[in-house]
Design a protein around this motif. Structure first.
Motif, PDB file in Angstrom:
ATOM      1  N   VAL A  33      47.931  56.505  42.079  1.00 20.66           N
ATOM      2  CA  VAL A  33      48.324  55.794  40.870  1.00 20.66           C
ATOM      3  C   VAL A  33      47.088  55.296  40.110  1.00 20.66           C
ATOM      4  CG1 VAL A  33      48.518  53.523  41.981  1.00 20.66           C
ATOM      5  CG2 VAL A  33      49.905  54.048  39.961  1.00 20.66           C
ATOM      6  N   PHE A  34      45.964  55.118  40.832  1.00 25.63           N
ATOM      7  CA  PHE A  34      44.716  54.696  40.203  1.00 25.63           C
ATOM      8  C   PHE A  34      43.770  55.884  40.033  1.00 25.63           C
ATOM      9  CE2 PHE A  34      46.036  50.650  42.255  1.00 25.63           C
ATOM     10  CZ  PHE A  34      46.096  49.865  41.120  1.00 25.63           C
ATOM     11  N   ASP A  35      42.873  55.756  39.067  1.00 26.94           N
ATOM     12  CA  ASP A  35      41.834  56.764  38.860  1.00 26.94           C
ATOM     13  C   ASP A  35      40.919  56.759  40.081  1.00 26.94           C
ATOM     14  OD1 ASP A  35      39.126  57.772  38.049  1.00 26.94           O
ATOM     15  OD2 ASP A  35      40.166  58.161  36.176  1.00 26.94           O
ATOM     16  N   GLN A  36      40.921  57.848  40.812  1.00 23.46           N
ATOM     17  CA  GLN A  36      40.189  57.888  42.077  1.00 23.46           C
ATOM     18  C   GLN A  36      38.676  57.755  41.899  1.00 23.46           C
ATOM     19  OE1 GLN A  36      42.059  58.264  45.166  1.00 23.46           O
ATOM     20  NE2 GLN A  36      43.523  57.655  43.612  1.00 23.46           N
ATOM     21  N   LEU A  40      36.942  44.734  33.259  1.00 22.10           N
ATOM     22  CA  LEU A  40      37.832  43.725  32.684  1.00 22.10           C
ATOM     23  C   LEU A  40      38.955  44.359  31.879  1.00 22.10           C
ATOM     24  CD1 LEU A  40      38.345  40.666  32.220  1.00 22.10           C
ATOM     25  CD2 LEU A  40      37.003  40.877  30.124  1.00 22.10           C
ATOM     26  N   TRP A  41      38.633  45.404  31.139  1.00 25.36           N
ATOM     27  CA  TRP A  41      39.631  46.027  30.259  1.00 25.36           C
ATOM     28  C   TRP A  41      40.818  46.580  31.051  1.00 25.36           C
ATOM     29  CZ3 TRP A  41      35.200  49.270  27.686  1.00 25.36           C
ATOM     30  CH2 TRP A  41      34.371  48.397  26.959  1.00 25.36           C
ATOM     31  N   ASP A  42      40.563  47.064  32.276  1.00 29.35           N
ATOM     32  CA  ASP A  42      41.617  47.707  33.068  1.00 29.35           C
ATOM     33  C   ASP A  42      42.480  46.716  33.839  1.00 29.35           C
ATOM     34  OD1 ASP A  42      40.769  50.144  32.188  1.00 29.35           O
ATOM     35  OD2 ASP A  42      39.716  50.713  34.020  1.00 29.35           O
ATOM     36  N   ILE A  43      42.141  45.434  33.786  1.00 30.17           N
ATOM     37  CA  ILE A  43      42.827  44.464  34.644  1.00 30.17           C
ATOM     38  C   ILE A  43      44.322  44.391  34.354  1.00 30.17           C
ATOM     39  CG2 ILE A  43      43.151  41.956  34.865  1.00 30.17           C
ATOM     40  CD1 ILE A  43      40.284  41.684  35.508  1.00 30.17           C
ATOM     41  N   LYS A  44      44.695  44.319  33.076  1.00 25.97           N
ATOM     42  CA  LYS A  44      46.118  44.195  32.743  1.00 25.97           C
ATOM     43  C   LYS A  44      46.897  45.402  33.251  1.00 25.97           C
ATOM     44  CE  LYS A  44      47.260  42.681  28.608  1.00 25.97           C
ATOM     45  NZ  LYS A  44      47.623  42.631  27.162  1.00 25.97           N
ATOM     46  N   GLY A  45      46.368  46.596  33.050  1.00 22.54           N
ATOM     47  CA  GLY A  45      47.045  47.802  33.517  1.00 22.54           C
ATOM     48  C   GLY A  45      47.113  47.870  35.033  1.00 22.54           C
ATOM     49  N   ASN A  46      46.039  47.460  35.702  1.00 19.07           N
ATOM     50  CA  ASN A  46      46.029  47.478  37.166  1.00 19.07           C
ATOM     51  C   ASN A  46      47.048  46.497  37.745  1.00 19.07           C
ATOM     52  OD1 ASN A  46      44.002  49.372  37.088  1.00 19.07           O
ATOM     53  ND2 ASN A  46      42.356  47.936  37.548  1.00 19.07           N
ATOM     54  N   HIS A  67      38.162  53.727  40.215  1.00 19.21           N
ATOM     55  CA  HIS A  67      38.788  52.543  40.794  1.00 19.21           C
ATOM     56  C   HIS A  67      38.173  52.155  42.141  1.00 19.21           C
ATOM     57  CE1 HIS A  67      41.945  49.559  41.109  1.00 19.21           C
ATOM     58  NE2 HIS A  67      42.215  49.964  42.338  1.00 19.21           N
ATOM     59  N   TYR A  68      37.733  53.129  42.910  1.00 17.13           N
ATOM     60  CA  TYR A  68      37.211  52.853  44.245  1.00 17.13           C
ATOM     61  C   TYR A  68      35.690  52.991  44.322  1.00 17.13           C
ATOM     62  CZ  TYR A  68      42.163  53.436  45.239  1.00 17.13           C
ATOM     63  OH  TYR A  68      43.525  53.313  45.225  1.00 17.13           O
ATOM     64  N   THR A  69      35.046  52.973  43.177  1.00 17.69           N
ATOM     65  CA  THR A  69      33.593  53.115  43.124  1.00 17.69           C
ATOM     66  C   THR A  69      32.970  51.875  42.485  1.00 17.69           C
ATOM     67  OG1 THR A  69      33.843  55.504  42.857  1.00 17.69           O
ATOM     68  CG2 THR A  69      31.695  54.570  42.319  1.00 17.69           C
ATOM     69  N   PRO A  70      31.908  51.321  43.067  1.00 19.10           N
ATOM     70  CA  PRO A  70      31.228  50.168  42.445  1.00 19.10           C
ATOM     71  C   PRO A  70      30.653  50.536  41.089  1.00 19.10           C
ATOM     72  CG  PRO A  70      30.545  50.432  44.743  1.00 19.10           C
ATOM     73  CD  PRO A  70      31.321  51.668  44.384  1.00 19.10           C
ATOM     74  N   SER A  71      30.654  49.579  40.192  1.00 21.59           N
ATOM     75  CA  SER A  71      30.015  49.779  38.890  1.00 21.59           C
ATOM     76  C   SER A  71      28.686  49.040  38.898  1.00 21.59           C
ATOM     77  CB  SER A  71      30.902  49.257  37.761  1.00 21.59           C
ATOM     78  OG  SER A  71      31.169  47.877  37.940  1.00 21.59           O
ATOM     79  N   ILE A  72      27.668  49.664  38.316  1.00 21.86           N
ATOM     80  CA  ILE A  72      26.316  49.115  38.371  1.00 21.86           C
ATOM     81  C   ILE A  72      25.723  49.082  36.969  1.00 21.86           C
ATOM     82  CG2 ILE A  72      24.021  49.336  39.398  1.00 21.86           C
ATOM     83  CD1 ILE A  72      25.252  50.914  41.652  1.00 21.86           C
ATOM     84  N   ARG A 125      38.934  52.597  49.432  1.00 18.64           N
ATOM     85  CA  ARG A 125      40.357  52.923  49.307  1.00 18.64           C
ATOM     86  C   ARG A 125      41.210  52.011  50.186  1.00 18.64           C
ATOM     87  NH1 ARG A 125      39.694  59.312  49.013  1.00 18.64           N
ATOM     88  NH2 ARG A 125      39.837  59.599  46.771  1.00 18.64           N
ATOM     89  N   SER A 126      40.563  51.304  51.085  1.00 20.79           N
ATOM     90  CA  SER A 126      41.292  50.407  51.986  1.00 20.79           C
ATOM     91  C   SER A 126      41.991  49.279  51.231  1.00 20.79           C
ATOM     92  CB  SER A 126      40.341  49.808  53.021  1.00 20.79           C
ATOM     93  OG  SER A 126      39.338  49.033  52.376  1.00 20.79           O
ATOM     94  N   ILE A 127      41.532  48.956  50.003  1.00 18.60           N
ATOM     95  CA  ILE A 127      42.160  47.860  49.258  1.00 18.60           C
ATOM     96  C   ILE A 127      43.583  48.208  48.833  1.00 18.60           C
ATOM     97  CG2 ILE A 127      39.935  47.013  48.400  1.00 18.60           C
ATOM     98  CD1 ILE A 127      40.552  48.253  45.703  1.00 18.60           C
ATOM     99  N   ASP A 128      43.934  49.496  48.903  1.00 18.81           N
ATOM    100  CA  ASP A 128      45.290  49.925  48.565  1.00 18.81           C
ATOM    101  C   ASP A 128      45.968  50.610  49.741  1.00 18.81           C
ATOM    102  OD1 ASP A 128      45.405  49.011  45.878  1.00 18.81           O
ATOM    103  OD2 ASP A 128      44.157  50.689  45.247  1.00 18.81           O
ATOM    104  N   THR A 129      45.469  50.331  50.966  1.00 20.14           N
ATOM    105  CA  THR A 129      46.030  50.939  52.167  1.00 20.14           C
ATOM    106  C   THR A 129      46.622  49.865  53.066  1.00 20.14           C
ATOM    107  OG1 THR A 129      44.320  52.663  52.086  1.00 20.14           O
ATOM    108  CG2 THR A 129      45.525  52.398  54.163  1.00 20.14           C
TER     109      THR A 129
END
Length: 512
Positions: free
Chosen positions: A233-236, A129-135, A239-244, A215-219
């Motif tokens: 541009v995103f933290d690799q 949630l915290w990264d949403i504004k920056g993203n 950004h592309y890894t699920p959070s659990i 990574r397909s979400i930005d391809t």
């Protein structure tokens, strides 16, 4: 439940203490509860005698409703925990013993409710949630500096971010719910990721594979189409890894992107709404149309919708695209419905209140409902689970707008973050007005002419204050909240599910 809560929330005073002593001497069991009720009634009558003005009636109606629904439960539980009670005997020898025995008469129903820990939903979803504004700022990058400024104008203030928060919590809550297939994007790797300390090498390999998939979400889908984002541009790694979570609840990168999309669509609707309504402020800041003009505000809203649609397409999920496209159409339909307070359809008049509820769903409920359902769809949940998410979002969205319509009559512009008392001036007959109409038929011509004549707004506002319109609006909002809670309780227990329930309960007492 309400009678039990009302009894439990009664606090001993000097008057009730004297009455309680008398009751114990006679027959404590049969008269104590009645004595508490009589004392409460006398106190209420005394308060009413002090001020019978319309404003006092508002406060009395709202406060009494809140006391009888949400707030007393916490105070009742706190009171019961503050001192231990003993079984009732009717033979109390001291005042303290009599109080403890009296508590045993009124806490039975409350004891049946298991205390739930208060969960901070923002901490539960954390960085997602915290990264949403920056993203979002990265997704809105444009080659035109002025467009960048206007498009990002409302993101400079701290909004509630309720829609992305709901998407993320639904993602966690439905991640442990039944799935359509075992071949989900995370199924082959969720176990290793949740036990990283056991086999770091395997986990690193799985993480790389998952990161590559998402990574397909930005391809770009179409060959040769220029990417809107600069490389890396995103933290690799994040950004592309699920959070659990520690409970095994998951947020996929696609669901994280959906949360960003829902906020972009909502913000675009605000930009357009403020132009239509000629609003001067939004989130306690000058509105975009006031700062940059109507044309720039409209174009910025269009640009937001375009970038949201592009991001939505790159989720590569046809059902999710269909759902979110539907809510975009609903937003426009709802705005057209708001142009008048009633309508005729197929020669048959639609009731004004049904028309209002349908319009409310189109303008507010649809985005929340379809975003929640899309979050479950991206997790490959069964249709039954997706429908649960939709039902929760729909009823929460309706309750949210009902409370918002009530706040337009009861709070200041500073609390609301936008001009207060604007609905009547815009010619809108919201729930408080429609409920007041039931008591005061003279409101009908005012509603039909959209409060256009001089003095209409003031007269309608006064009649709302003199009626039970605000109280009934809050009661209807509570009804929708209860329906939303009943729906979400069908999901497996988790902190995310508890957070959704607590957010729904808190909705009834919000002030902005």
């Amino acid at each position: 439940m309400i009678p039990a809560i009302t009894r439990a929330s009664t606090r001993p005073t000097r008057t009730t203490a004297a009455r309680l002593r008398i009751s114990c001497a006679a027959s404590f069991r049969t008269t104590s509860t009645r004595t508490y009720s009589k004392a409460a009634a006398e106190a209420t009558a005394a308060t009413k005698q002090v001020d019978e003005s319309p404003l006092s009636k508002i406060a009395e109606g709202i406060n009494s409703t809140l006391r009888s629904t949400v707030m007393p439960l916490r105070s009742a539980t706190a009171n019961n925990d503050s001192s231990s009670s003993v079984p009732f005997t009717g033979e109390a020898a001291t005042w303290n013993q009599a109080v403890r025995e009296a508590q045993s008469l009124v806490k039975d129903d409350v004891e049946k409710l298991e205390p739930q820990p208060i969960i901070d939903p923002t901490k539960l979803v954390g960085r997602d949630l915290w990264d949403i504004k920056g993203n979002i700022a990265k997704l809105l990058g444009s080659g035109h500096p002025s467009l960048n400024t206007v498009a990002k104008h409302y993101f400079s203030a701290d909004g509630k971010h309720i829609r992305p928060l709901l998407v993320l919590l639904i993602a966690q809550a439905t991640s442990i719910a039944p799935k359509k297939t075992s071949n989900t994007a995370l199924s082959s790797s969720s176990a290793p990721l949740s036990s990283a300390s056991d086999n770091n090498n395997d986990n690193d390999e799985n993480s790389t594979k998952i990161m590559h998939n998402f990574r397909s979400i930005d391809t770009p889908i179409s060959n040769g189409l220029q990417n809107i984002l600069e490389k890396d541009v995103f933290d690799q790694q994040t950004h592309y890894t699920p959070s659990i979570t520690h409970q095994g609840c998951t947020i996929l990168p696609t669901q994280r992107r959906l949360a960003e999309i829902s906020e972009m669509i909502h913000t675009a609707s605000l930009l357009h709404d403020d132009v239509i309504d000629a609003s001067a402020t939004r989130r306690n800041l000058p509105s975009a149309n006031a700062s940059f003009g109507n044309k720039m505000a409209v174009l910025a809203g269009d640009f937001l919708l375009a970038r949201a649609s592009l991001a939505l397409a790159r989720l590569r999920n046809a059902e999710c695209i269909e759902l979110m496209a539907t809510c975009l159409a609903n937003l426009v339909e709802g705005e057209f419905m708001q142009l008048k307070n009633t309508r005729d359809q197929d020669g048959k008049a639609k009731t004004t209140f049904d028309y209002y509820i349908e319009k409310t769903y189109m303008k507010t409920g649809s985005l929340i409902a379809q975003s929640c359902k899309s979050s479950a769809v991206l997790a490959d949940c069964t249709p039954e689970v997706a429908d649960i998410a939709f039902k929760f979002g729909r009823n929460l969205g309706l309750a949210f707008q009902l409370v918002d319509d009530m706040l337009d009559f009861t709070v200041t512009a500073a609390d609301l973050g936008k001009p207060a008392g604007a609905d009547l001036k815009l010619g809108l007959a919201t729930a408080p007005v429609l409920f007041a109409w039931e008591e005061f038929p003279e409101l009908e011509p005012l509603i039909k002419r959209k409060f256009a004549n001089e003095g209409d707004v003031e007269k309608a506002r006064l009649l709302v204050y003199q009626s039970d319109g605000l109280k009934k609006t809050l009661a209807l909002a509570e009804e929708h909240c209860n329906t939303a809670i009943d729906a979400i309780k069908k999901l497996p227990p988790s902190d995310a599910r508890s957070a959704l329930i607590q957010l729904t309960e808190k909705l009834l007492t919000r002030r902005h």
